[in-house]
Design a protein around this motif. Structure first.
Motif, short mmCIF file in Angstrom:
data_model
loop_
_atom_site.label_atom_id
_atom_site.label_comp_id
_atom_site.label_asym_id
_atom_site.label_seq_id
_atom_site.Cartn_x
_atom_site.Cartn_y
_atom_site.Cartn_z
N MET A 18 -5.56 20.60 18.28
CA MET A 18 -6.41 19.46 18.60
C MET A 18 -5.66 18.40 19.38
O MET A 18 -6.08 17.98 20.46
N VAL A 19 -4.48 17.97 18.87
CA VAL A 19 -3.76 16.89 19.54
C VAL A 19 -3.10 17.41 20.83
O VAL A 19 -3.21 16.78 21.89
N ASP A 38 1.61 28.23 22.60
CA ASP A 38 1.18 28.18 21.19
C ASP A 38 1.60 29.47 20.51
O ASP A 38 1.65 30.54 21.15
N HIS A 43 -4.95 30.25 21.45
CA HIS A 43 -5.12 28.78 21.42
C HIS A 43 -4.75 28.20 22.78
O HIS A 43 -5.45 27.34 23.31
N VAL A 70 2.90 20.55 16.87
CA VAL A 70 2.72 21.61 15.87
C VAL A 70 2.58 20.96 14.48
O VAL A 70 2.84 19.76 14.32
N SER A 96 2.73 13.02 12.55
CA SER A 96 2.25 11.83 11.84
C SER A 96 3.32 11.17 10.99
O SER A 96 3.10 10.08 10.47
N GLY A 128 -7.54 22.67 16.06
CA GLY A 128 -7.60 23.72 17.08
C GLY A 128 -8.00 23.19 18.45
O GLY A 128 -8.48 22.06 18.58
N1 LIG Z 1 -5.14 15.71 13.34
C1 LIG Z 1 -4.93 14.43 13.58
O1 LIG Z 1 -5.82 13.61 13.43
C2 LIG Z 1 -3.57 13.98 14.08
C3 LIG Z 1 -3.43 12.72 14.66
C4 LIG Z 1 -2.17 12.34 15.16
C5 LIG Z 1 -1.09 13.21 15.06
N2 LIG Z 1 -1.28 14.43 14.48
C6 LIG Z 1 -0.11 15.33 14.42
O2 LIG Z 1 -0.23 16.25 15.49
C7 LIG Z 1 0.35 17.50 15.12
C8 LIG Z 1 -0.66 18.61 15.42
O3 LIG Z 1 -1.84 18.37 14.67
P1 LIG Z 1 -3.25 18.99 15.13
O4 LIG Z 1 -4.28 18.19 14.41
O5 LIG Z 1 -3.31 19.14 16.60
O6 LIG Z 1 -3.16 20.43 14.45
P2 LIG Z 1 -3.85 21.79 14.92
O7 LIG Z 1 -3.87 22.68 13.73
O8 LIG Z 1 -5.14 21.53 15.63
O9 LIG Z 1 -2.82 22.36 16.00
C9 LIG Z 1 -1.54 22.82 15.70
C10 LIG Z 1 -1.23 23.95 16.69
O10 LIG Z 1 0.14 24.32 16.56
C11 LIG Z 1 0.22 25.73 16.71
N3 LIG Z 1 1.49 26.19 16.17
C12 LIG Z 1 1.85 26.33 14.87
N4 LIG Z 1 3.15 26.71 14.78
C13 LIG Z 1 3.62 26.79 16.05
C14 LIG Z 1 4.88 27.12 16.61
N5 LIG Z 1 5.93 27.42 15.84
N6 LIG Z 1 5.01 27.11 17.95
C15 LIG Z 1 3.97 26.82 18.75
N7 LIG Z 1 2.73 26.48 18.26
C16 LIG Z 1 2.57 26.48 16.94
C17 LIG Z 1 -1.02 26.22 15.97
O11 LIG Z 1 -1.33 27.56 16.32
C18 LIG Z 1 -2.05 25.21 16.43
O12 LIG Z 1 -2.68 25.63 17.63
C19 LIG Z 1 0.74 17.39 13.64
O13 LIG Z 1 2.13 17.22 13.54
C20 LIG Z 1 -0.01 16.16 13.16
O14 LIG Z 1 0.75 15.47 12.16
C21 LIG Z 1 -2.47 14.85 14.00
#
Ligand SMILES: NC(=O)c1ccc[n+]([C@@H]2O[C@H](COP(=O)([O-])OP(=O)(O)OC[C@H]3O[C@@H](n4cnc5c(N)ncnc54)[C@H](O)[C@@H]3O)[C@@H](O)[C@H]2O)c1
Length: 361
Positions: A18-19, A38, A43, A70, A96, A128
């Motif tokens: 997502m981010v 990814d 993805h 990630v 975060s 995602g």
């Molecule tokens: N969700 C929120 O509201 C939010 C807001 C700000 C920051 N964040 C931070 O952003 C980061 C990602 O969160 P998100 O919400 O996008 O999660 P998400 O689950 O949507 O995306 C995470 C992605 O990372 C991939 N991934 C996992 N392990 C990996 C690896 N070893 N190498 C490459 N890709 C890998 C996954 O397949 C997935 O596509 C987190 O650290 C979270 O703390 C999240």
């Protein structure tokens, strides 16, 4: 804010969830070349199809910036790997929680001159690449957490990323960042889950009375438990202290409830004061909006007609919420507007045939 340096190109986004894919979309739209990686190749492909960049490997020696997006527990591993694989690139992450990944990297003896952590304070309960949004960061706070080993040009590159994504830059030390997010994000999430969890054993006839208040308080509890477990787990020391403080405040609240109106009013006033201290849109001062409630029939295009009438009035609406009547096929749309606009909008909507009431709360 002083104008930051340019974003060093090309950019690699590691973690096209997502981010990560939202970063990719925002940078691509701003004209930057973005490569997506990814652990789940589809993805990266889905993110590319949504305009977040290309799902092709970049030349490692040419990469200028890597954005690691990630799950929180993997941040230190993936940042260390990115620093090694992309020898000239500045590396940031969007995790975060900031202190623990930094401490982990320091413990491993990684040279952190090219690493500067960051955290966009914008998100979604969806995960995602399908949740990619190029405007996710628009006017939202994005914290850049400089640390003593970071080179100034690395800090400038990450600040340029924030600017390219059209977010509001805030600089903060990683420890202070984690203390702040424990209070304004992690604790509210846990309290929301606490209240929502208490609904699971209520009888359906009690739940039938649920209105907007309980929906407001429990909305964020709908977030992904696996992501939140990692966020809370990585900031557990700070959150534990916050929970102890909450426990003491709960005890004082119980005493206030038992001791009668004056103590309770003082308590509720303090809560009200807390809501006023939350900055308003664009980081400005909190604004008290006037609310109008419009009854809308549960019928095709009722919302479309209402929005057309609001648009024709040419007045600015700050926020909307919809509540459904559990017994009649109608909904109540609350419109938050500036106080001086409220009577004009109420009159225009009444003239257009809508049933309009000023909100009572
Ligand atoms: N969700 C929120 O509201 C939010 C807001 C700000 C920051 N964040 C931070 O952003 C980061 C990602 O969160 P998100 O919400 O996008 O999660 P998400 O689950 O949507 O995306 C995470 C992605 O990372 C991939 N991934 C996992 N392990 C990996 C690896 N070893 N190498 C490459 N890709 C890998 C996954 O397949 C997935 O596509 C987190 O650290 C979270 O703390 C999240």
């Amino acid at each position: 804010m002083a104008r930051a340096a340019a974003v060093p190109q090309p950019v690699v986004v590691v973690g096209a969830g997502m981010v990560g894919s939202s970063v990719g979309c925002a940078l691509t739209e701003a004209g930057f070349r973005v490569h997506l990686e990814d652990a789940v190749p589809t993805h990266a492909q889905v993110a590319a199809s949504l305009g977040a960049g290309v799902a092709e490997p970049a030349d490692p020696d040419a990469v200028g910036l890597v954005v690691v997006a990630v799950p929180p527990r993997l941040l230190a591993d993936v940042v260390a790997d990115a620093l090694q694989r992309f020898p000239r690139a500045v590396v940031t992450d969007v995790g975060s929680v900031k202190s623990r990944p930094l401490a982990e990297l320091e413990r491993r003896g990684v040279d952190l001159g090219r690493y500067v952590g960051s955290h966009p304070m914008a998100g979604s309960h969806r995960a995602g690449p399908v949740a990619a949004d190029p405007f996710l960061f628009l006017d939202r706070t994005w914290v850049v957490c400089e640390h003593p080993s970071a080179r100034p040009e690395a800090v400038a590159a990450v600040e340029a990323l924030v600017q390219a994504c059209r977010a509001r830059l805030v600089r903060m030390d990683p420890v202070e960042h984690d203390a702040a997010v424990a209070r304004v994000s992690h604790l509210p999430h846990l309290v929301s889950s606490l209240v929502a969890g208490g609904l699971t054993d209520l009888p359906p006839e009690h739940l039938a009375l649920a209105g907007q208040g309980v929906r407001d308080v429990t909305r964020i509890a709908g977030g992904d438990p696996r992501l939140w477990e990692q966020i809370v787990g990585m900031n557990a020391d700070v959150i534990s202290v916050e929970l102890q403080s909450l426990q003491r405040r709960l005890e004082r609240l119980r005493e206030a409830v038992e001791s009668g109106p004056e103590a309770l009013v003082a308590w509720l006033e303090q809560g009200r004061e807390g809501t006023r201290r939350i900055p308003g849109k664009h980081g400005g001062a909190h604004t008290e909006w006037s609310r109008l409630v419009v009854e809308i029939p549960d019928a095709p295009n009722a919302l479309g007609r209402l929005f057309t009438d609001i648009g024709d009035a040419g007045l600015n609406v700050e926020d909307i919420t919809i509540e459904h009547d559990p017994t009649r096929r109608v909904g109540y749309l609350s419109l938050d507007v500036e106080a001086e606009v409220q009577p004009t909008l109420a009159a225009l909507l009444s003239d257009a045939g809508w049933s309009v009431e000023p909100a009572t709360d």
